[in-house]
Motif scaffolding. Structure first.
Motif, PDB file in Angstrom:
ATOM      1  N   HIS A 102       0.828  -1.212   0.000  1.00 40.94           N
ATOM      2  CA  HIS A 102       0.000   0.000   0.000  1.00 40.94           C
ATOM      3  C   HIS A 102       0.863   1.264   0.000  1.00 40.94           C
ATOM      4  CE1 HIS A 102      -3.433   2.563   0.514  1.00 40.94           C
ATOM      5  NE2 HIS A 102      -2.862   3.114   1.558  1.00 40.94           N
ATOM      6  N   TRP A 103       1.977   1.245   0.730  1.00 47.63           N
ATOM      7  CA  TRP A 103       2.875   2.403   0.722  1.00 47.63           C
ATOM      8  C   TRP A 103       3.449   2.625  -0.673  1.00 47.63           C
ATOM      9  CZ3 TRP A 103       5.680   0.461   5.658  1.00 47.63           C
ATOM     10  CH2 TRP A 103       5.021   0.938   6.793  1.00 47.63           C
ATOM     11  N   HIS A 124       2.082   1.599  -3.523  1.00 44.15           N
ATOM     12  CA  HIS A 124       1.013   1.796  -4.514  1.00 44.15           C
ATOM     13  C   HIS A 124      -0.247   2.332  -3.837  1.00 44.15           C
ATOM     14  CE1 HIS A 124       3.515  -0.637  -7.175  1.00 44.15           C
ATOM     15  NE2 HIS A 124       3.618  -1.505  -6.194  1.00 44.15           N
ATOM     16  N   PRO A 125      -0.205   3.562  -3.342  1.00 42.01           N
ATOM     17  CA  PRO A 125      -1.362   4.088  -2.599  1.00 42.01           C
ATOM     18  C   PRO A 125      -2.625   4.236  -3.451  1.00 42.01           C
ATOM     19  CG  PRO A 125       0.288   5.797  -2.944  1.00 42.01           C
ATOM     20  CD  PRO A 125       0.891   4.518  -3.418  1.00 42.01           C
ATOM     21  N   GLU A 126      -2.453   4.249  -4.768  1.00 46.62           N
ATOM     22  CA  GLU A 126      -3.608   4.407  -5.651  1.00 46.62           C
ATOM     23  C   GLU A 126      -4.391   3.108  -5.826  1.00 46.62           C
ATOM     24  OE1 GLU A 126      -0.308   2.803  -8.134  1.00 46.62           O
ATOM     25  OE2 GLU A 126      -0.437   4.269  -6.524  1.00 46.62           O
ATOM     26  N   ILE A 127      -3.818   1.976  -5.409  1.00 43.05           N
ATOM     27  CA  ILE A 127      -4.485   0.682  -5.548  1.00 43.05           C
ATOM     28  C   ILE A 127      -5.112   0.318  -4.203  1.00 43.05           C
ATOM     29  CG2 ILE A 127      -4.142  -1.766  -6.117  1.00 43.05           C
ATOM     30  CD1 ILE A 127      -1.751  -0.902  -7.832  1.00 43.05           C
ATOM     31  N   PRO A 128      -6.386  -0.098  -4.201  1.00 43.30           N
ATOM     32  CA  PRO A 128      -7.086  -0.313  -2.931  1.00 43.30           C
ATOM     33  C   PRO A 128      -6.626  -1.524  -2.116  1.00 43.30           C
ATOM     34  CG  PRO A 128      -8.510  -0.874  -4.761  1.00 43.30           C
ATOM     35  CD  PRO A 128      -7.269  -0.280  -5.344  1.00 43.30           C
ATOM     36  N   ASP A 135     -12.494  -6.182  -6.889  1.00 42.63           N
ATOM     37  CA  ASP A 135     -11.901  -5.246  -7.837  1.00 42.63           C
ATOM     38  C   ASP A 135     -13.040  -4.678  -8.690  1.00 42.63           C
ATOM     39  OD1 ASP A 135     -10.589  -3.893  -9.873  1.00 42.63           O
ATOM     40  OD2 ASP A 135      -9.182  -5.522 -10.291  1.00 42.63           O
ATOM     41  N   CYS A 181      -6.925  -6.090   1.790  1.00 37.29           N
ATOM     42  CA  CYS A 181      -6.489  -4.838   2.403  1.00 37.29           C
ATOM     43  C   CYS A 181      -6.555  -4.969   3.921  1.00 37.29           C
ATOM     44  CB  CYS A 181      -7.331  -3.666   1.913  1.00 37.29           C
ATOM     45  SG  CYS A 181      -9.080  -3.832   2.229  1.00 37.29           S
TER      46      CYS A 181
END
Length: 170
Positions: free
Chosen positions: A50-51, A53-57, A93, A103
């Motif tokens: 997540h760090w 790729h913050p744009e991916i949930p 998704d 997540c």
């Protein structure tokens, strides 16, 4: 090779193996509160993704399994346990409903942060015990040894199997 050289070689190998084994036998679970080592690795892997790729949930189950070096079924089992405890969740998704993201929940994020802070405090105690200069010297040596081992492993992979190999020929 002389007997003295052979004894030296054996001593170096034994020292290396004993040191690596001692590190592996450390009871890291003592640092953990409310999570196993495997569960923490699971949480850290998702958090790291997540760090980056913050744009991916979230992280796909397949990617998580690959990153952890385990099967998809092992990821699913761990995920069920973490979901039951409210630490992780699955999200569909929106671009492809057949895919599922994994997540962390707020509780999962908080637990991962708490564990990181606990490890950081532990590590600072180690730095204090060794002294900063000695600690950095040891880390530098470990990095150098890791790079050397990686080079030698690469050379080994390039050699045909079955041949006895000497240093520099790996």
């Amino acid at each position: 090779m002389s007997q003295r050289d052979k004894e030296r070689e054996n001593r170096l190998i034994v020292e290396h193996v004993q040191t690596i084994d001692a590190i592996g036998r450390l009871n890291w679970e003592r640092l953990l509160r409310g999570v196993s080592g495997a569960e923490l690795r699971f949480l850290k892997t998702i958090r790291k993704f997540h760090w980056a790729h913050p744009e991916i949930p979230g992280m796909y189950v397949n990617d998580l399994a690959e990153e952890l070096g385990v099967t998809k079924s092992a990821v699913s089992k761990m995920l069920r346990q973490l979901e039951q405890r409210g630490l992780a969740a699955r999200r569909t998704d929106p671009d492809n409903r057949r895919n599922t993201f994994v997540c962390l929940t707020e509780a999962g994020i908080a637990l991962e942060e708490q564990q990181r802070e606990s490890f950081d405090a532990f590590l600072l105690c180690v730095v204090d015990a060794l002294g900063e200069a000695r600690y950095l010297e040891i880390l530098s040596g470990m990095r150098e040894m890791t790079r050397c081992m990686a080079r030698e492993l690469e050379r080994t992979a390039e050699q045909s199997s079955g041949e006895e190999q000497q240093c520099g020929q790996f």
